[in-house]
Scaffold this active site. Sequence first.
Site, mmCIF file in Angstrom:
data_model
loop_
_atom_site.group_PDB
_atom_site.id
_atom_site.type_symbol
_atom_site.label_atom_id
_atom_site.label_comp_id
_atom_site.label_asym_id
_atom_site.label_seq_id
_atom_site.Cartn_x
_atom_site.Cartn_y
_atom_site.Cartn_z
ATOM 1 N N ASN A 86 67.443 58.938 21.362
ATOM 2 C CA ASN A 86 66.341 59.397 20.524
ATOM 3 C C ASN A 86 65.016 58.778 20.962
ATOM 4 O O ASN A 86 64.953 58.023 21.935
ATOM 5 C CB ASN A 86 66.650 59.111 19.048
ATOM 6 C CG ASN A 86 66.156 60.219 18.143
ATOM 7 O OD1 ASN A 86 65.135 60.850 18.410
ATOM 8 N ND2 ASN A 86 66.886 60.448 17.067
ATOM 9 N N HIS A 116 64.070 35.050 30.743
ATOM 10 C CA HIS A 116 63.181 34.031 31.287
ATOM 11 C C HIS A 116 63.779 32.651 31.005
ATOM 12 O O HIS A 116 64.510 32.479 30.030
ATOM 13 C CB HIS A 116 61.795 34.130 30.649
ATOM 14 C CG HIS A 116 61.182 35.487 30.816
ATOM 15 N ND1 HIS A 116 60.510 35.853 31.950
ATOM 16 C CD2 HIS A 116 61.177 36.570 30.002
ATOM 17 C CE1 HIS A 116 60.101 37.103 31.823
ATOM 18 N NE2 HIS A 116 60.488 37.560 30.658
ATOM 19 N N GLY A 143 69.093 52.694 14.555
ATOM 20 C CA GLY A 143 67.662 52.567 14.800
ATOM 21 C C GLY A 143 67.221 51.125 14.981
ATOM 22 O O GLY A 143 67.601 50.244 14.221
ATOM 23 N N THR A 166 73.652 39.816 20.698
ATOM 24 C CA THR A 166 73.477 38.698 21.620
ATOM 25 C C THR A 166 74.733 38.367 22.407
ATOM 26 O O THR A 166 74.676 37.582 23.349
ATOM 27 C CB THR A 166 73.031 37.437 20.861
ATOM 28 O OG1 THR A 166 74.043 37.098 19.901
ATOM 29 C CG2 THR A 166 71.698 37.657 20.163
ATOM 30 N N ARG A 181 77.289 40.700 14.084
ATOM 31 C CA ARG A 181 78.651 40.209 13.862
ATOM 32 C C ARG A 181 79.531 41.371 13.416
ATOM 33 O O ARG A 181 79.092 42.232 12.656
ATOM 34 C CB ARG A 181 78.669 39.130 12.792
ATOM 35 C CG ARG A 181 77.870 37.906 13.175
ATOM 36 C CD ARG A 181 78.105 36.760 12.198
ATOM 37 N NE ARG A 181 77.174 35.668 12.378
ATOM 38 C CZ ARG A 181 77.132 34.817 13.383
ATOM 39 N NH1 ARG A 181 77.992 34.947 14.369
ATOM 40 N NH2 ARG A 181 76.247 33.852 13.449
#
Length: 194
Positions: A86, A116, A143, A166, A181
Amino acid sequence: MGDHPLDRLGRGAPYRYDDEPELAVAHARAQALLERYNATRHDEQNARRALLDELFGAVGERVVVKPSLRCDYGTPITIGAGTFINYDCVMLDVAPIAIGADCQIASRVQLLTAEHPVDPVPRRAGWESARPITIGDNVWLGGGVIVCPGVTIGNDSVIGAGSVVTRDIPPGVVAVGNPARVIRGASDSSRLGT
């Protein structure tokens, strides 16, 4: 494996953008294609498809990518058949981004392979690296989801809107939050059509 900087960077090698002139060329190519792509009208679907084929490493049949789209290089991105992306997707593709078949990627999703150093000295000196992102088949990213470097999301999983992924997500689950999670399996009695 090739000798182009993107091949080396895709394997996680540290780099400084200013030391890699071939990256500037690849980036300029992608930005020119994106400018054309993002300027297409809705009735120019064939032109959009041709531009996607030129921009990305591979694009399956029946792929829809709504403008606007942003990426760095394009060629490290592959998208499987039947996937829908989208509006306003951002793909920082210093390392490969592999999106499976039949995925649903909602508005303003970010797939970010670049990272970084935490140490301020190399960061100030302009050092960067990247890790690939892999999205399995039939994955739904809600979204505003952000997928961080090095993450794999398994087939049939759902990531709730606004989540920050993550670490790897197994197949067939629903994951939400920051960091995302797993909260349950993706299969339940609330399926549409049953």
